[in-house]
Design an enzyme around this catalytic site. Structure first.
Site, PDB file in Angstrom:
ATOM      1  N   CYS A  51       0.838  -1.196   0.000  1.00 22.17           N
ATOM      2  CA  CYS A  51       0.000   0.000   0.000  1.00 22.17           C
ATOM      3  C   CYS A  51       0.877   1.251   0.000  1.00 22.17           C
ATOM      4  O   CYS A  51       1.990   1.254   0.532  1.00 22.17           O
ATOM      5  CB  CYS A  51      -0.904  -0.006   1.225  1.00 22.17           C
ATOM      6  SG  CYS A  51      -2.036   1.403   1.316  1.00 22.17           S
ATOM      7  N   ASP A  53       0.426   3.773   1.712  1.00 25.44           N
ATOM      8  CA  ASP A  53       0.381   4.366   3.050  1.00 25.44           C
ATOM      9  C   ASP A  53       1.788   4.649   3.572  1.00 25.44           C
ATOM     10  O   ASP A  53       2.657   3.776   3.559  1.00 25.44           O
ATOM     11  CB  ASP A  53      -0.342   3.409   4.000  1.00 25.44           C
ATOM     12  CG  ASP A  53      -0.739   4.065   5.310  1.00 25.44           C
ATOM     13  OD1 ASP A  53       0.168   4.544   6.026  1.00 25.44           O
ATOM     14  OD2 ASP A  53      -1.936   4.093   5.632  1.00 25.44           O
ATOM     15  N   ARG A  55       2.923   4.858   6.382  1.00 29.07           N
ATOM     16  CA  ARG A  55       3.301   4.149   7.614  1.00 29.07           C
ATOM     17  C   ARG A  55       3.756   2.713   7.376  1.00 29.07           C
ATOM     18  O   ARG A  55       4.050   1.991   8.336  1.00 29.07           O
ATOM     19  CB  ARG A  55       2.111   4.146   8.588  1.00 29.07           C
ATOM     20  CG  ARG A  55       1.621   5.520   8.988  1.00 29.07           C
ATOM     21  CD  ARG A  55       0.266   5.447   9.657  1.00 29.07           C
ATOM     22  NE  ARG A  55      -0.774   4.958   8.740  1.00 29.07           N
ATOM     23  CZ  ARG A  55      -2.038   4.720   9.103  1.00 29.07           C
ATOM     24  NH1 ARG A  55      -2.401   4.901  10.360  1.00 29.07           N
ATOM     25  NH2 ARG A  55      -2.911   4.279   8.209  1.00 29.07           N
ATOM     26  N   HIS A 107      -2.316  -4.007   5.000  1.00 25.24           N
ATOM     27  CA  HIS A 107      -2.135  -3.615   6.402  1.00 25.24           C
ATOM     28  C   HIS A 107      -3.482  -3.293   7.031  1.00 25.24           C
ATOM     29  O   HIS A 107      -4.372  -2.724   6.400  1.00 25.24           O
ATOM     30  CB  HIS A 107      -1.185  -2.415   6.530  1.00 25.24           C
ATOM     31  CG  HIS A 107      -1.732  -1.132   5.974  1.00 25.24           C
ATOM     32  ND1 HIS A 107      -2.355  -0.179   6.752  1.00 25.24           N
ATOM     33  CD2 HIS A 107      -1.757  -0.652   4.703  1.00 25.24           C
ATOM     34  CE1 HIS A 107      -2.719   0.843   5.994  1.00 25.24           C
ATOM     35  NE2 HIS A 107      -2.373   0.584   4.749  1.00 25.24           N
ATOM     36  N   CYS A 110      -6.251  -0.031   6.775  1.00 20.31           N
ATOM     37  CA  CYS A 110      -6.025   0.554   5.450  1.00 20.31           C
ATOM     38  C   CYS A 110      -7.196   1.470   5.058  1.00 20.31           C
ATOM     39  O   CYS A 110      -8.350   1.032   5.013  1.00 20.31           O
ATOM     40  CB  CYS A 110      -5.864  -0.556   4.417  1.00 20.31           C
ATOM     41  SG  CYS A 110      -5.626   0.038   2.728  1.00 20.31           S
TER      42      CYS A 110
END
Length: 218
Positions: A51, A53, A55, A107, A110
């Protein structure tokens, strides 16, 4: 004249450049030949499809170094057969870099998966999120039986990663590699932002026998 670069809440534009200089200095202090070795080329054993993302950085959460993992990221780590960007990365990874592992890593928490669970219109990304809604539709009986909304959310994250790994395995790229005897395994993982631990979904595939008959080539 253009306006000055906008500063983020915590990190300024200038701080990014200074951070780069600090990182180079610290890296050379630890390993004077690091950049000489890095510039010689790459031979990563892993392709990571994850992803976007911020993080979920592949190298940090697996404690690996630059050059160890070839990375492709998109919103909600979606893998579909119409995505030429992803297919180009996969083709290069398998046929040129000869990676040994392809990992689709989702994750928990998400945002893309959460948006796909709702009916709110977001924008152009709605078209992308339909791929996740297709995963929900495929597993609708299981999903509908989960009463707890948090558990339902978590399960769709898992199923999205599993479906992505299945789609990787069904590509002509991976099937051709297996047919030629190439060592290659496909995996689905899910990372927890709360614990930092990766969950192996235990759906590893490494041969043509695992390919869905409808997608099997020749």
């Amino acid at each position: 004249m253009c306006a000055k670069p906008i500063e983020t809440k915590d990190i300024s534009y200038e701080a990014l450049l200074q951070g780069n200089k600090d990182w180079v200095r610290d890296t050379i202090d630890k390993d004077p030949g690091f950049f000489d070795k890095l510039s010689d080329g790459q031979n990563p054993p892993v392709l990571w499809i994850g992803c976007s993302d911020s993080r979920v950085p592949a190298n940090q959460i697996t404690n690996t170094k630059p050059g160890d993992i070839f990375v492709h990221r998109n919103i909600a780590n979606v893998v579909v057969h119409t995505d030429m960007n992803m297919l180009s990365v996969l083709d290069y990874s398998v046929n040129v870099l000869k990676v040994k592992h392809v990992i689709v890593c989702g994750h928990y928490g998400c945002g893309g998966v959460k948006a796909a669970l709702g009916n709110k219109q977001v924008g152009i990304i709605d078209n992308w999120l339909r791929n996740i809604r297709d995963v929900y539709r495929t597993h609708e009986l299981e999903m509908s039986a989960i009463q707890d909304p948090v558990k339902r959310f978590d399960r769709l994250v898992e199923l999205n990663a599993i479906e992505g790994a299945s789609n990787i395995m069904n590509t002509s790229i991976v099937q051709a590699a297996w047919a030629n005897g190439q060592e290659l395994s496909v995996h689905a993982w899910v990372y927890s932002l709360k614990t930092g631990i990766i969950k192996d979904m235990e759906v590893t595939s490494n041969c043509l026998d695992d390919v869905t008959p409808a997608f099997k080539i020749g």
